[in-house]
Design a protein around this motif. Sequence first.
Motif, short mmCIF file in Angstrom:
data_model
loop_
_atom_site.label_atom_id
_atom_site.label_comp_id
_atom_site.label_asym_id
_atom_site.label_seq_id
_atom_site.Cartn_x
_atom_site.Cartn_y
_atom_site.Cartn_z
N TRP A 1 0.83 -1.21 0.00
CA TRP A 1 0.00 0.00 0.00
C TRP A 1 0.87 1.26 0.00
N TRP A 2 1.94 1.26 0.79
CA TRP A 2 2.85 2.41 0.85
C TRP A 2 3.55 2.62 -0.49
N TRP A 3 3.93 1.52 -1.13
CA TRP A 3 4.68 1.61 -2.38
C TRP A 3 3.82 1.97 -3.58
N VAL A 4 2.52 2.06 -3.40
CA VAL A 4 1.67 2.56 -4.48
C VAL A 4 2.12 3.98 -4.86
N GLY A 5 2.47 4.77 -3.85
CA GLY A 5 2.87 6.15 -4.11
C GLY A 5 4.29 6.49 -3.72
N HIS A 6 5.05 5.52 -3.21
CA HIS A 6 6.44 5.75 -2.80
C HIS A 6 7.33 4.65 -3.37
N ASN A 7 8.55 5.01 -3.72
CA ASN A 7 9.45 4.04 -4.34
C ASN A 7 10.23 3.25 -3.29
N PRO A 8 10.32 1.93 -3.44
CA PRO A 8 11.15 1.15 -2.51
C PRO A 8 12.62 1.56 -2.62
N SER A 9 13.28 1.72 -1.51
CA SER A 9 14.69 2.06 -1.52
C SER A 9 15.57 0.82 -1.57
N GLN A 10 15.00 -0.32 -1.17
CA GLN A 10 15.73 -1.58 -1.18
C GLN A 10 14.72 -2.73 -1.07
N THR A 11 15.09 -3.88 -1.56
CA THR A 11 14.22 -5.05 -1.48
C THR A 11 14.88 -6.13 -0.63
N SER A 12 14.10 -7.15 -0.30
CA SER A 12 14.64 -8.28 0.45
C SER A 12 15.79 -8.93 -0.31
N PHE A 13 15.62 -9.08 -1.62
CA PHE A 13 16.66 -9.73 -2.42
C PHE A 13 17.92 -8.87 -2.49
N MET A 14 17.77 -7.58 -2.55
CA MET A 14 18.93 -6.68 -2.53
C MET A 14 19.71 -6.84 -1.24
N GLN B 1 29.19 -2.37 -2.41
CA GLN B 1 27.95 -1.60 -2.56
C GLN B 1 27.20 -2.08 -3.79
N LEU B 2 25.88 -1.95 -3.76
CA LEU B 2 25.08 -2.30 -4.92
C LEU B 2 25.09 -1.16 -5.93
N GLN B 3 24.96 -1.49 -7.21
CA GLN B 3 24.73 -0.50 -8.25
C GLN B 3 23.21 -0.41 -8.44
N PHE B 4 22.65 0.73 -8.08
CA PHE B 4 21.20 0.88 -8.09
C PHE B 4 20.84 2.35 -8.20
N LYS B 5 20.00 2.67 -9.17
CA LYS B 5 19.56 4.06 -9.35
C LYS B 5 18.12 4.04 -9.88
N VAL C 1 14.79 -5.29 -10.24
CA VAL C 1 15.20 -6.63 -10.64
C VAL C 1 16.72 -6.71 -10.77
N GLU C 2 17.29 -7.88 -10.45
CA GLU C 2 18.74 -8.07 -10.50
C GLU C 2 19.19 -8.26 -11.95
N TRP C 3 20.32 -7.58 -12.32
CA TRP C 3 20.82 -7.64 -13.68
C TRP C 3 22.31 -7.98 -13.77
N GLY C 4 22.89 -8.40 -12.66
CA GLY C 4 24.31 -8.74 -12.69
C GLY C 4 24.86 -8.81 -11.28
N ASN C 5 26.16 -8.87 -11.17
CA ASN C 5 26.82 -8.95 -9.86
C ASN C 5 26.67 -7.64 -9.09
N GLY C 6 25.65 -7.57 -8.24
CA GLY C 6 25.40 -6.35 -7.48
C GLY C 6 24.72 -5.26 -8.29
N VAL C 7 24.20 -5.61 -9.47
CA VAL C 7 23.56 -4.64 -10.36
C VAL C 7 22.04 -4.80 -10.31
N GLU D 1 23.91 1.34 -17.62
CA GLU D 1 25.23 1.94 -17.42
C GLU D 1 26.31 0.87 -17.31
N HIS D 2 25.99 -0.23 -16.62
CA HIS D 2 26.96 -1.30 -16.38
C HIS D 2 27.37 -1.99 -17.67
#
Length: 231
Positions: free
Chosen positions: A31-44, A59-63, A163-169, A177-178
């Motif tokens: 419900w919160w994420w309907v209007g707010h962006n997640p800063s991190q996920t369980s998988f991250m 550190q993760l590559q995430f933007k 979604v994950e796209w590589g080693n820490g990406v 960018e990667h």
Amino acid sequence: MKSWRKLLLWLIVAPIVAVLAVQLYFFAHIWWWVGHNPSQTSFMRQRLSLMRLQNPAAQLQFKWVPYSRISNNLKRAIIASEDANFSVHDGVDWEALEKAYQKNEKRGKVVAGGSTITQQLAKNLFLSGQRSYLRKGQEFVIAFMLEQLMDKERIFEIYLNVVEWGNGVFGAEAASEHYYGTSAANLGANQAARLAVMLPRPRFYDNNRGSLYLQRRTSLILRRMGSAELP
């Protein structure tokens, strides 16, 4: 006798209350994420913990980028590769699940999952990568919550960004960018198709970018992209 009845009642009620509390936790976050962006996920968090076992400074590559700043080429490629019925199903594609089950039975091992984009997002947001019937059942419940509270575009926007796209990406912008030194908005059709094909095994393909299967599958997805329906 009364004490035994109370104990029995507690043993029955307590697990039910615990399960409902967990579902409420998931529901509140969605419900919160309907209007707010997640800063991190369980998988991250899981991936970062594993990376820091080898390198404490990892550190993760995430933007995060909005839906409008992600190339339609990438959106079409992912739908063509991962979930052709994304725009019309209710979170679970039962036909795809049946086909995956038949394929796995024929091969004698798990070679296909049949998970929709919504199910994949449910897993990434809250669950672990371990396979079990219990986890799959919870995945279905979360996918249903996502579909009830969010429209398809919002579900897809979050998916594309986490979604994950590589080693820490993680996410389309970091992946663009990667691999290509460009933004997610500027991805060409071939670049997008290649990124979509990497999704089932992103860390493997990050380390094996010359894979022949990756090349062949990319050509197939390029041909399918034109018929992909965007939300």
